[in-house]
Design an enzyme around this catalytic site. Structure first.
Site, PDB file in Angstrom:
ATOM      1  N   SER A   1       0.818  -1.214   0.000  1.00  0.00           N
ATOM      2  CA  SER A   1       0.000   0.000   0.000  1.00  0.00           C
ATOM      3  C   SER A   1       0.852   1.266   0.000  1.00  0.00           C
ATOM      4  CB  SER A   1      -0.915   0.020   1.228  1.00  0.00           C
ATOM      5  OG  SER A   1      -1.624  -1.191   1.353  1.00  0.00           O
ATOM      6  N   GLN A   2       0.258   2.319  -0.497  1.00  0.00           N
ATOM      7  CA  GLN A   2       0.857   3.666  -0.484  1.00  0.00           C
ATOM      8  C   GLN A   2       1.137   4.078   0.977  1.00  0.00           C
ATOM      9  OE1 GLN A   2      -2.182   6.340  -1.694  1.00  0.00           O
ATOM     10  NE2 GLN A   2      -0.828   8.083  -2.005  1.00  0.00           N
TER      11      GLN A   2
END
Ligand code: SAH
Length: 210
Positions: free
Chosen positions: A56-57
């Site tokens: 994930s970011q």
């Protein structure tokens, strides 16, 4: 001075929990990113893992951690281990982290990543839709894959007062279990890979991609 990316990607977007900001600064994200993507480890983006999955970011990881309101003594369940990065950040913030991953090769790689970076996290192979009942209850649960509905076993494995942060379709939501029932709060629009469950019937089965 914290690195520039902490300021730009996190603080300016509303991450204000100092423990979360410090944890994001401490965890070496490059240790969780596939070797070909190391150069982009601190990019403001999700990055590809093997098996069609993503790490994930950073902002989304921080947003999830902030919503879980961890103070340091909690037991936390991380659903969808992937690279192990979210689990590492959680273990900077809580006392005990259990993580569950359905793809055994990713779970094995995550165990190596976590050990190499010095994190003590139990990574289980299994279907995270079902939670990890043997280690329940949890003060907080973070889910890194999207479902069309709340997996009830996860909610059931929370203590009263516990928080569950998960994407429902394309909305990141924080649910709090209270003695009067569940309270939901919208956090952000998001795109996550599907939570793939072996359960039959509508709901989990509809997430497809198995
Ligand atoms: N938290 C991860 C993000 C991984 S992407 C990180 O920081 O790198 C989501 C992960 O959820 C994928 O690895 C995918 O295989 C896993 N996943 C999907 N459905 C699952 C399920 N039912 N149980 C456990 N893991 C699941």
């Amino acid at each position: 001075m914290p690195p520039d990316w902490i300021e730009r990607q996190l603080r300016r977007r509303g991450i204000h929990d100092e423990r979360v900001l410090a944890a994001m600064e401490r965890v070496p994200r490059e240790a969780f990113v596939p070797s070909g993507a190391r150069r982009r480890a601190y990019a403001d983006a999700a990055l590809a893992l093997s098996h069609g999955q993503t790490i994930s970011q950073p902002y989304i990881v921080a947003l999830i951690c902030q919503a879980l309101e961890l103070e340091g003594n909690e037991r936390v369940l991380d659903v969808g281990t992937g690279s192990g990065y979210q689990a590492a950040v959680l273990s900077e913030l809580a006392a005990d982290v259990v993580s569950v991953e359905r793809i055994p090769e990713l779970a094995a790689q995550a165990r190596r990543n976590l050990a190499a970076a010095g994190y003590d996290v139990e990574v289980r192979d299994g279907d995270g839709w079902l939670g990890v009942p043997e280690r329940a209850p949890y003060d907080a649960i973070a889910v890194a894959a999207t479902a069309p509905e709340v997996p009830e076993p996860l909610y059931e494995q929370l203590v009263t007062g516990g928080r569950l942060v998960l994407p429902i379709d394309e909305s990141l939501v924080c649910l709090t279990r209270t003695s009067a029932g569940r309270r939901a709060r919208f956090l952000s629009p998001v795109r996550f890979v599907p939570l793939v469950s072996g359960l039959p019937g509508p709901g989990p089965g509809m997430t497809g991609q198995s």
